[in-house]
Design a protein around this motif. Sequence first.
Motif, short mmCIF file in Angstrom:
data_model
loop_
_atom_site.label_atom_id
_atom_site.label_comp_id
_atom_site.label_asym_id
_atom_site.label_seq_id
_atom_site.Cartn_x
_atom_site.Cartn_y
_atom_site.Cartn_z
N SER A 154 -7.87 7.14 1.50
CA SER A 154 -8.12 5.68 1.26
C SER A 154 -9.47 5.61 0.55
O SER A 154 -9.62 6.51 -0.50
CB SER A 154 -8.44 5.09 2.69
N HIS A 155 -10.17 4.76 0.69
CA HIS A 155 -11.53 4.47 -0.36
C HIS A 155 -12.66 4.72 0.55
O HIS A 155 -12.95 4.34 1.59
CB HIS A 155 -11.28 3.16 -0.95
N ILE A 156 -13.84 5.20 -0.08
CA ILE A 156 -15.06 5.30 0.56
C ILE A 156 -16.19 4.19 -0.25
O ILE A 156 -17.22 4.31 -0.10
CB ILE A 156 -15.43 6.80 0.17
N LEU B 287 -15.89 0.88 8.63
CA LEU B 287 -14.52 1.26 8.91
C LEU B 287 -13.37 1.20 7.51
O LEU B 287 -12.63 2.04 7.47
CB LEU B 287 -13.77 0.54 10.22
N ASP B 288 -13.55 -0.01 6.96
CA ASP B 288 -12.74 -0.52 5.99
C ASP B 288 -12.88 0.61 4.81
O ASP B 288 -13.71 0.97 4.21
CB ASP B 288 -13.15 -1.54 5.10
N GLY B 289 -11.68 1.48 4.69
CA GLY B 289 -11.31 2.51 3.86
C GLY B 289 -11.79 3.81 4.11
O GLY B 289 -11.08 4.93 4.41
N CYS B 290 -13.24 4.05 4.85
CA CYS B 290 -13.84 5.18 5.19
C CYS B 290 -12.98 5.59 6.16
O CYS B 290 -12.63 6.91 6.43
CB CYS B 290 -15.26 5.11 5.65
N ASP C 186 -12.84 3.17 -6.13
CA ASP C 186 -12.78 1.60 -6.58
C ASP C 186 -11.54 1.09 -6.16
O ASP C 186 -10.61 0.72 -6.76
CB ASP C 186 -12.57 1.81 -8.28
N GLU C 187 -11.69 0.72 -4.68
CA GLU C 187 -10.56 -0.12 -4.22
C GLU C 187 -11.16 -1.76 -4.23
O GLU C 187 -10.29 -2.46 -4.40
CB GLU C 187 -10.35 0.42 -2.84
N GLU C 188 -12.32 -1.84 -3.95
CA GLU C 188 -12.82 -3.01 -3.65
C GLU C 188 -13.12 -3.84 -4.83
O GLU C 188 -12.69 -5.23 -4.78
CB GLU C 188 -14.13 -3.13 -2.86
N GLY C 189 -13.28 -3.20 -6.05
CA GLY C 189 -13.32 -3.93 -7.26
C GLY C 189 -14.71 -4.85 -7.13
O GLY C 189 -14.73 -5.95 -7.67
N VAL D 173 -4.04 5.52 6.65
CA VAL D 173 -4.84 4.93 7.83
C VAL D 173 -5.89 4.22 7.60
O VAL D 173 -6.74 4.15 6.74
CB VAL D 173 -5.13 5.96 8.81
N HIS D 174 -5.79 2.75 8.25
CA HIS D 174 -6.68 1.77 7.72
C HIS D 174 -6.74 0.76 8.96
O HIS D 174 -5.83 0.55 9.86
CB HIS D 174 -6.15 0.95 6.56
N ILE D 175 -8.00 0.17 9.04
CA ILE D 175 -8.06 -0.86 10.23
C ILE D 175 -7.44 -2.00 9.49
O ILE D 175 -7.01 -2.31 8.72
CB ILE D 175 -9.76 -1.32 10.27
N GLY E 182 -5.47 -6.18 0.51
CA GLY E 182 -4.92 -5.15 -0.49
C GLY E 182 -5.41 -3.68 -0.08
O GLY E 182 -6.55 -3.73 0.57
N HIS E 183 -4.72 -2.71 -0.50
CA HIS E 183 -4.98 -1.46 -0.12
C HIS E 183 -4.31 -0.47 -1.28
O HIS E 183 -3.55 -0.63 -2.03
CB HIS E 183 -4.28 -0.86 1.14
N ASP E 184 -5.20 0.93 -1.33
CA ASP E 184 -4.87 1.71 -2.20
C ASP E 184 -3.28 2.06 -2.08
O ASP E 184 -2.56 2.21 -3.32
CB ASP E 184 -5.38 3.08 -2.12
MN MN Z 1 -9.86 -1.21 2.64
#
Ligand code: MN
Length: 421
Positions: A86-88, A97-100, A131-134, A196-198, A364-366
């Motif tokens: 996922s994204h950091i 939690l989001d991404g991490c 660069d997931e969040e933009g 895996v994501h919240i 949105g997600h990767d």
């Molecule tokens: Mn995310």
Amino acid sequence: MTETARTPAELGALTQSLLDDLALVTDEPGRVTRTYLSPAHARSIDLVGGWMRARGLTTGLDAVATLRGRRDADGGGAGRIVLLGSHIDTVVDAGKLDGCLGVVASIVALEEIARRGVRLPFAVEILAFGDEEGVRFPSPLSSSSAATGTYRREWLDVRDRDGISLAEALRAFGCDPARIGEAAIDPARVIGFLEVHIEQGPRLEDWGLPLGVVTSIAGQTRMGFTLEGMAGHAGTVPMGLRRDAFTGLAEIALAVERIGREGTSDLVATIGRVAVLPGAGNTVPGRVEASLDVRAGADAPRLVALDRIRHQAERIAKKRGLTVAFERHVDVPTVAMDDGLQDAFARAVLSLGLDTRRLPSGAGHDAMAMARRFPAAMLFVRSKDGISHNPREWSDPLDLGLAVEALIRTLLQLAEQERAR
Ligand code: MN
Ligand code: GLV
Ligand code: MN
């Protein structure tokens, strides 16, 4: 030697402690803000890369600064690979939690697989996208797009608030934009991508369930728009003669909210960032730059809402003597998750003695970029009060541990399927 399997509570405690450490890596002391190619992003790559290497993974950084940690197939394998991650990067003033979670849960899962002495007939690569969040650049999902070979070259020219282009930022980070094509992963080798994501919403909590399997990810359009009026002296320009870009934006913002409310129940429309220029208290605003984010579970209601918003913005601008110009940064259709991988996640959850429910994702997600080329699926973890993009974002560590165990069991199923091929 094989060690005793850790319980979900133990896996959850380990996951939480790594997430706590990662949250200390920030560009803004006192809150978690880690945007693409920032100093904190570089430090997070060092930290997470160190965790990967300490667990026997080989690491590398691709041309868009995605950190990749690889575990080779046991016994050589047939050259196939499972992608995790996922994204950091984070939003401004984010939670932990989001991404991490998707990156850390994957690291803990591979550590545990090694401890249990489990052999996997495929390679596994953990992708920590940047660069997931933009947030810094209007290029959300650009790093996962590079992994699928669908990077848009025009992203390289977009600029951050300091006027630095994405290409310049990549070079300063040690990445070579000319090599972005090499970041693409060959789909013929990929068994699938698991994220895996919240949840970032309230449904799992309402249902009393720690985990849920994602069916689809809502399409999204992200734009910038500019209103141009006339700057002037706040003390001398009579009210009737003003061409105030900010009051024009205020009227447009209410129209955006109304159009969002009038659409399907899952239609959402947001203006989240506004710059009022020249930005002085004693000057009538001559220019406003704003963002627009429109999403819905299906494509048609989103596209209809976008047409209505443009029409209203043009009408309001004309009435007020302003001009309006839109720039589309991202347009991603609604994406279905892979049926086979959804089933694998669902069986893993069921094997933990938990009820399984499936749900669509509004965020949105990767995985939505990855699904362009690879079978992709997501496992959601219950979020406290559905809160996200907020420092109060929280999930019970036990739920995090259950997600790690479900990910391990999903990988075990894929291993069995691979051996049977
Ligand atoms: Mn995310
Ligand atoms: C990512 O968090 C997004 O959905 O904007
Ligand atoms: Mn997010």
